[in-house]
Design an enzyme around this catalytic site. Structure first.
Site, PDB file in Angstrom:
ATOM      1  N   GLU A  33       0.849  -1.216   0.000  1.00  0.00           N
ATOM      2  CA  GLU A  33       0.000   0.000   0.000  1.00  0.00           C
ATOM      3  C   GLU A  33       0.880   1.260   0.000  1.00  0.00           C
ATOM      4  O   GLU A  33       0.562   2.258   0.633  1.00  0.00           O
ATOM      5  CB  GLU A  33      -0.941   0.029   1.214  1.00  0.00           C
TER       6      GLU A  33
HETATM    7  C1  LIG Z   1       2.687  -9.880   0.384  1.00  0.00           C
HETATM    8  C2  LIG Z   1       2.596  -8.806  -0.655  1.00  0.00           C
HETATM    9  C3  LIG Z   1       1.373  -8.529  -1.243  1.00  0.00           C
HETATM   10  C4  LIG Z   1       1.273  -7.553  -2.228  1.00  0.00           C
HETATM   11  N1  LIG Z   1       0.060  -7.339  -2.845  1.00  0.00           N
HETATM   12  C5  LIG Z   1       0.009  -6.525  -3.941  1.00  0.00           C
HETATM   13  C6  LIG Z   1      -1.206  -6.431  -4.705  1.00  0.00           C
HETATM   14  O1  LIG Z   1      -2.218  -7.042  -4.386  1.00  0.00           O
HETATM   15  N2  LIG Z   1      -1.181  -5.659  -5.802  1.00  0.00           N
HETATM   16  C7  LIG Z   1      -0.088  -4.949  -6.199  1.00  0.00           C
HETATM   17  O2  LIG Z   1      -0.152  -4.267  -7.203  1.00  0.00           O
HETATM   18  N3  LIG Z   1       1.079  -5.007  -5.484  1.00  0.00           N
HETATM   19  C8  LIG Z   1       1.147  -5.781  -4.368  1.00  0.00           C
HETATM   20  N4  LIG Z   1       2.325  -5.876  -3.649  1.00  0.00           N
HETATM   21  C9  LIG Z   1       3.494  -5.117  -4.078  1.00  0.00           C
HETATM   22  C10 LIG Z   1       3.814  -3.951  -3.161  1.00  0.00           C
HETATM   23  O3  LIG Z   1       2.845  -2.965  -3.318  1.00  0.00           O
HETATM   24  C11 LIG Z   1       5.239  -3.466  -3.484  1.00  0.00           C
HETATM   25  O4  LIG Z   1       6.122  -4.460  -3.023  1.00  0.00           O
HETATM   26  C12 LIG Z   1       5.535  -2.128  -2.836  1.00  0.00           C
HETATM   27  O5  LIG Z   1       4.820  -1.113  -3.477  1.00  0.00           O
HETATM   28  C13 LIG Z   1       7.036  -1.770  -2.880  1.00  0.00           C
HETATM   29  O6  LIG Z   1       7.545  -1.889  -4.162  1.00  0.00           O
HETATM   30  P1  LIG Z   1       8.913  -2.702  -4.416  1.00  0.00           P
HETATM   31  O7  LIG Z   1       8.766  -4.028  -3.758  1.00  0.00           O
HETATM   32  O8  LIG Z   1       9.191  -2.683  -5.865  1.00  0.00           O
HETATM   33  O9  LIG Z   1      10.002  -1.906  -3.625  1.00  0.00           O
HETATM   34  P2  LIG Z   1      10.891  -0.695  -4.199  1.00  0.00           P
HETATM   35  O10 LIG Z   1      10.003   0.302  -4.825  1.00  0.00           O
HETATM   36  O11 LIG Z   1      12.008  -1.244  -5.023  1.00  0.00           O
HETATM   37  O12 LIG Z   1      11.462  -0.088  -2.851  1.00  0.00           O
HETATM   38  C14 LIG Z   1      12.627  -0.587  -2.194  1.00  0.00           C
HETATM   39  C15 LIG Z   1      13.013   0.407  -1.083  1.00  0.00           C
HETATM   40  O13 LIG Z   1      13.339   1.679  -1.671  1.00  0.00           O
HETATM   41  C16 LIG Z   1      12.517   2.690  -1.141  1.00  0.00           C
HETATM   42  N5  LIG Z   1      12.183   3.654  -2.184  1.00  0.00           N
HETATM   43  C17 LIG Z   1      11.696   3.425  -3.425  1.00  0.00           C
HETATM   44  N6  LIG Z   1      11.494   4.567  -4.089  1.00  0.00           N
HETATM   45  C18 LIG Z   1      11.853   5.559  -3.248  1.00  0.00           C
HETATM   46  C19 LIG Z   1      11.863   6.980  -3.340  1.00  0.00           C
HETATM   47  N7  LIG Z   1      11.415   7.639  -4.422  1.00  0.00           N
HETATM   48  N8  LIG Z   1      12.299   7.681  -2.285  1.00  0.00           N
HETATM   49  C20 LIG Z   1      12.719   7.068  -1.155  1.00  0.00           C
HETATM   50  N9  LIG Z   1      12.719   5.738  -1.001  1.00  0.00           N
HETATM   51  C21 LIG Z   1      12.303   4.977  -2.044  1.00  0.00           C
HETATM   52  C22 LIG Z   1      11.266   1.972  -0.622  1.00  0.00           C
HETATM   53  O14 LIG Z   1      10.603   2.722   0.377  1.00  0.00           O
HETATM   54  C23 LIG Z   1      11.866   0.673  -0.105  1.00  0.00           C
HETATM   55  O15 LIG Z   1      12.381   0.855   1.183  1.00  0.00           O
HETATM   56  C24 LIG Z   1       2.420  -6.815  -2.615  1.00  0.00           C
HETATM   57  C25 LIG Z   1       3.646  -7.080  -1.997  1.00  0.00           C
HETATM   58  C26 LIG Z   1       3.746  -8.054  -1.040  1.00  0.00           C
HETATM   59  C27 LIG Z   1       5.078  -8.344  -0.430  1.00  0.00           C
END
Ligand SMILES: Cc1cc2nc3c(=O)[nH]c(=O)nc-3n(C[C@H](O)[C@H](O)[C@H](O)COP(=O)(O)OP(=O)(O)OC[C@H]3O[C@@H](n4cnc5c(N)ncnc54)[C@H](O)[C@@H]3O)c2cc1C
Length: 586
Positions: free
Chosen positions: A394
């Site tokens: 989220e």
């Molecule tokens: C169990 C589970 C269920 C999920 N369910 C859904 C779902 O139903 N539908 C869906 O669409 N997605 C879903 N997700 C995905 C989830 O929304 C993403 O994992 C989340 O948005 C983070 O994206 P990422 O994993 O690519 O992390 P990244 O974006 O790669 O982030 C990695 C780190 O970098 C930081 N970061 C990234 N960008 C910035 C910035 N601009 N400034 C500062 N810090 C930054 C983040 O805060 C984090 O600490 C789910 C994930 C999990 C684990």
């Protein structure tokens, strides 16, 4: 600070106004209490006994449980009767969210159904789309999912690479792979985001049965083993023309508004999870004996139970306050996405604070369980693992923190919030000779002064950041994160204060309990606000300006320390006696 600078039913208005009243759990109606009791009974009788089977990925059982919840009216609380729902207010949705939060896995399944599938359809669907899907979703017969993230685009969701190409007959062909999709293994309907012609970010309603749609393997996760998470594969997937949700190129509106609601609902689930864990910790601490006495009799354990309770109270107060504001806005405007967008700042603050509060509570629950907290014979370790993802999905907590001052500044710049005038008034106050504080009513006088001081400090940091960095403010993530924490602490502290002051003094024991919780929330928040403010100020200013602002900070947050040891012991005693969260409504 000026009173009622902007009407209270505006997001962020509380920061500039002095509010006298908040919606709180004590103001719930009989109907609200009934729906809460129904949801808790359903969880106790149907879901909690089934957790082990859900953890073994019995998705037929997960479907059956969602359908049972649907039959009880717990899935369609937001859905109008014309589309098969029960059409209740957001307070009812929050109560259901809190109840299902007792099982993080099931809460995630149901949260994807209600917050991530029903909400966008309700807000952006055509009548035909609503007729087609909402009755099945509200009944829990049709399972929904939300497919935004991809392996290369999580936080940067708008960088999605999935493509849609419109065909001569108006239909679309979709290609791409979505990642981490909750309910992915058994959902019937996916809200999928893809770029039309590789450019125009758009939302689509994609049925599992459409040609070219399939799910990948279940992810091996740290927790939430009872919730399905899979990739969604789109290989020349055929979506009819009627499957476009909203307009081509306007998918960001669907995505962002859905997240506003998702964050608010997630906070409710975290709040419910924390209350359940406090009950678990209290029961264990009463039963477990060391040195010939229950461990609940030790001050160190009482400190934990008191602090867990106070932190849950703070988040609960802010959650219900926001819920009351959203319901008032909805009653006046009948505009669901508009009302949630109005309180997007509060939704982000709630998401961050509730998920971090829950992690604190669950960590202390493990600690209270000692060795038993580390083994699978007790549920404490499962709760601990299950909750970790709340800070990631989220929108990560980092992203949500950055959104808070960012959205406030944008509203100020477009004239929707007189933040700049308020920050200027504070500067004038700084230059004036110090005056004695205005006399405040006796009850919780110190806490009132602290809350007003926290709001001033938050405003001063935000105003200084806007002045210092101007258009480049977004590059200063550390300062913005400190500002977000201060704003959030002030919101939670003020919500707790007003709620405690609302508690009738006729019931002395109850009023004392509210005051104890609010006192712990406010005094500990003030210390954190001061630390954050100092870091932010030192990064932004120097010399005379820094000294002036630090002197103002000291003046605003000056206070004789309260006896929080006694306050926490008061909270712990009631928690242990009742073996449950001290402010439980049922
Ligand atoms: C169990 C589970 C269920 C999920 N369910 C859904 C779902 O139903 N539908 C869906 O669409 N997605 C879903 N997700 C995905 C989830 O929304 C993403 O994992 C989340 O948005 C983070 O994206 P990422 O994993 O690519 O992390 P990244 O974006 O790669 O982030 C990695 C780190 O970098 C930081 N970061 C990234 N960008 C910035 C910035 N601009 N400034 C500062 N810090 C930054 C983040 O805060 C984090 O600490 C789910 C994930 C999990 C684990």
């Amino acid at each position: 600070m000026a009173t009622q600078l902007v009407t209270e039913i505006r997001g962020g208005a509380w920061l500039l106004n002095e509010s006298a009243e908040v919606f709180s759990p004590e103001r719930l109606s009989e109907d609200h209490r009934m729906i809460s009791a129904t949801a808790h009974e359903f969880m106790t009788n149907e879901v909690l006994p089934a957790i082990d089977r859900l953890e073994q990925k019995d998705w037929a059982l997960a479907r059956a449980l969602v359908a049972k919840a649907g039959a009880l009216g717990l899935v369609g609380t937001d859905v109008p009767e014309a589309f098969g729902g029960v059409d209740l207010d957001k307070a009812a949705s929050i109560l259901v969210g809190e109840a299902v939060g007792r099982s993080a896995s099931f809460a995630t399944t149901l949260g994807a159904e209600t917050g991530l599938a029903i909400f966008p359809l309700l807000s952006f669907g055509t009548d035909a789309q609503k007729q087609q899907y909402l009755p099945g979703l509200a009944a829990g017969q049709l399972i929904g999912a939300y497919a935004l993230s991809e392996s290369g685009s999580g936080s940067d969701a708008m960088a999605a690479r999935a493509r849609a190409v419109q065909q001569p007959d108006g239909s679309f062909v979709l290609n791409g792979e979505k990642m981490w999709i909750t309910n992915g293994g058994f959902a019937d309907l996916f809200i999928v985001f893809a770029r039309v012609d590789g450019e125009h970010f758009s939302a689509f309603l994609v049925e599992r049965g459409f040609a070219g749609v399939s799910s990948g393997k279940e992810e091996h996760k740290m927790g939430l083993h009872g919730s399905s998470t899979t990739p969604l594969v789109l290989q020349d997937a055929r979506v009819p023309a009627g499957g476009l949700l909203g307009e081509i190129g306007k998918g960001h509106r669907v995505a962002l508004n859905t997240l506003n609601y998702g964050r608010f609902k997630l906070a409710a689930m975290c709040s419910g999870g924390a209350k359940a864990a406090i009950a678990e910790a209290a029961a264990y601490a009463s039963a477990r004996k060391q040195f010939n006495q229950p461990i609940a009799s030790f001050g160190a354990i009482q400190h934990k139970l008191g602090e867990m309770t106070a932190r849950a109270y703070g988040v609960e107060s802010a959650l219900y306050r926001t819920c009351g504001l959203i319901d008032s806005s909805l009653a006046a405007s009948h505009d669901l996405p508009g009302s949630l967008e109005e309180f997007a700042i509060e939704a982000s603050m709630l998401k961050v604070s509730a998920s971090e509060m829950l992690d604190y509570v669950l960590d202390e629950n493990v600690q209270i369980h000692g060795g038993n907290g580390f083994v699978k014979d007790y549920p404490a370790e499962r709760h601990y693992r299950d909750a970790r993802v709340n800070r990631i999905f989220e929108g990560t907590n980092e992203i949500n923190r950055l959104l808070v001052p960012g959205m406030l500044a944008r509203r100020a710049l477009r004239g929707a919030l007189p933040l700049i005038a308020a920050a200027k008034a504070l500067q004038d106050e700084l230059l004036a000779p110090p005056s004695l504080p205005a006399s405040v009513p006796d009850r919780m006088a110190a806490e009132r002064t602290l809350v007003a001081g926290m709001k001033k400090a938050a405003l001063a940091i935000l105003g200084t950041a806007m002045q210092t960095y101007g258009e480049k403010m977004a590059d200063q993530q550390e300062v913005l994160s400190f500002a977000a924490d201060m704003i959030t602490e002030a919101f939670i502290a003020e919500s707790s204060l007003i709620r405690a002051l609302q508690a009738s003094t006729d019931d002395v024991a109850r009023a004392t309990l509210h005051e104890a919780a609010a006192r712990v929330v406010i005094h500990t928040a003030a210390a954190r606000v001061e630390a954050s403010a100092k870091e932010a100020l030192a990064a932004m200013t120097q010399g005379d300006m820094l000294r002036t602002l630090l002197a103002a900070l000291r003046r605003w947050l000056k206070c004789v320390p309260a006896d929080l040891v006694f306050a926490r012991r008061t909270l712990a005693a009631v928690t242990v006696e009742r073996r449950r969260y001290a402010f439980e409504i049922n």
